[in-house]
Design a protein around this motif. Structure first.
Motif, PDB file in Angstrom:
ATOM      1  N   ARG A   1      22.268   1.446  29.066  1.00 11.18           N
ATOM      2  CA  ARG A   1      21.773   2.215  27.921  1.00 11.18           C
ATOM      3  C   ARG A   1      20.331   1.853  27.613  1.00 11.18           C
ATOM      4  O   ARG A   1      19.518   2.719  27.294  1.00 11.18           O
ATOM      5  CB  ARG A   1      22.657   1.979  26.698  1.00 11.18           C
TER       6      ARG A   1
ATOM      7  N   ASP B   1      18.146   3.511  30.281  1.00 14.28           N
ATOM      8  CA  ASP B   1      18.076   4.957  30.036  1.00 14.28           C
ATOM      9  C   ASP B   1      17.169   5.270  28.850  1.00 14.28           C
ATOM     10  O   ASP B   1      16.388   6.218  28.887  1.00 14.28           O
ATOM     11  CB  ASP B   1      19.470   5.536  29.787  1.00 14.28           C
ATOM     12  N   ASP B   2      17.261   4.453  27.796  1.00 16.70           N
ATOM     13  CA  ASP B   2      16.417   4.649  26.623  1.00 16.70           C
ATOM     14  C   ASP B   2      14.942   4.438  26.973  1.00 16.70           C
ATOM     15  O   ASP B   2      14.079   5.211  26.566  1.00 16.70           O
ATOM     16  CB  ASP B   2      16.843   3.693  25.511  1.00 16.70           C
TER      17      ASP B   2
ATOM     18  N   VAL C   1      13.532   4.790  29.928  1.00 17.46           N
ATOM     19  CA  VAL C   1      13.091   5.894  30.790  1.00 17.46           C
ATOM     20  C   VAL C   1      12.815   7.137  29.949  1.00 17.46           C
ATOM     21  O   VAL C   1      11.809   7.829  30.155  1.00 17.46           O
ATOM     22  CB  VAL C   1      14.145   6.180  31.885  1.00 17.46           C
ATOM     23  N   GLU C   2      13.687   7.413  28.990  1.00 21.96           N
ATOM     24  CA  GLU C   2      13.491   8.583  28.120  1.00 21.96           C
ATOM     25  C   GLU C   2      12.216   8.437  27.295  1.00 21.96           C
ATOM     26  O   GLU C   2      11.450   9.386  27.151  1.00 21.96           O
ATOM     27  CB  GLU C   2      14.708   8.764  27.204  1.00 21.96           C
ATOM     28  N   ARG C   3      11.975   7.231  26.751  1.00 23.77           N
ATOM     29  CA  ARG C   3      10.738   7.014  25.993  1.00 23.77           C
ATOM     30  C   ARG C   3       9.512   7.162  26.888  1.00 23.77           C
ATOM     31  O   ARG C   3       8.488   7.686  26.456  1.00 23.77           O
ATOM     32  CB  ARG C   3      10.747   5.628  25.354  1.00 23.77           C
TER      33      ARG C   3
ATOM     34  N   LYS D   1       9.272   9.126  29.501  1.00 25.16           N
ATOM     35  CA  LYS D   1       9.070  10.567  29.734  1.00 25.16           C
ATOM     36  C   LYS D   1       8.392  11.226  28.540  1.00 25.16           C
ATOM     37  O   LYS D   1       7.485  12.042  28.703  1.00 25.16           O
ATOM     38  CB  LYS D   1      10.413  11.251  30.001  1.00 25.16           C
ATOM     39  N   ARG D   2       8.838  10.869  27.319  1.00 27.28           N
ATOM     40  CA  ARG D   2       8.210  11.439  26.122  1.00 27.28           C
ATOM     41  C   ARG D   2       6.756  11.011  26.013  1.00 27.28           C
ATOM     42  O   ARG D   2       5.900  11.805  25.623  1.00 27.28           O
ATOM     43  CB  ARG D   2       8.991  11.030  24.872  1.00 27.28           C
TER      44      ARG D   2
ATOM     45  N   GLU E   1       4.732  13.050  28.482  1.00 22.23           N
ATOM     46  CA  GLU E   1       4.538  14.414  27.983  1.00 22.23           C
ATOM     47  C   GLU E   1       3.501  14.443  26.871  1.00 22.23           C
ATOM     48  O   GLU E   1       2.668  15.345  26.822  1.00 22.23           O
ATOM     49  CB  GLU E   1       5.861  14.986  27.488  1.00 22.23           C
TER      50      GLU E   1
END
Length: 73
Positions: free
Chosen positions: A40, A43-44, A46-48, A50-51, A54
């Protein structure tokens, strides 16, 4: 090349030894219970990432897009 492989090998051995020592010191933890939490966390992160990428690319896209003036609306 041999030096790099040697460093990677000894670094990996050090990580394994540190993990084994941690789990000896903390018997209340187990690898089976900790892996989902680590997943988790990864994954968190990696998501941060990506944001953040962007948001970093957003000003470039805004520069490329034609600007609308207030009189055109």
């Amino acid at each position: 090349m041999r030096g790099i492989v040697g460093y990677i090998f000894f670094f990996t051995c050090g990580l394994i030894a540190a993990g084994a020592y941690f789990y000896q010191l903390h018997p209340e933890h187990s690898i089976d219970d900790d892996l989902p939490r680590m997943r988790r966390g990864v994954d968190d992160a990696v998501e941060r990432g990506k944001r953040m990428r962007e948001a970093w690319d957003l000003p470039e896209r805004q520069k490329d897009a034609p600007q609308e003036s207030a009189s055109q609306k």
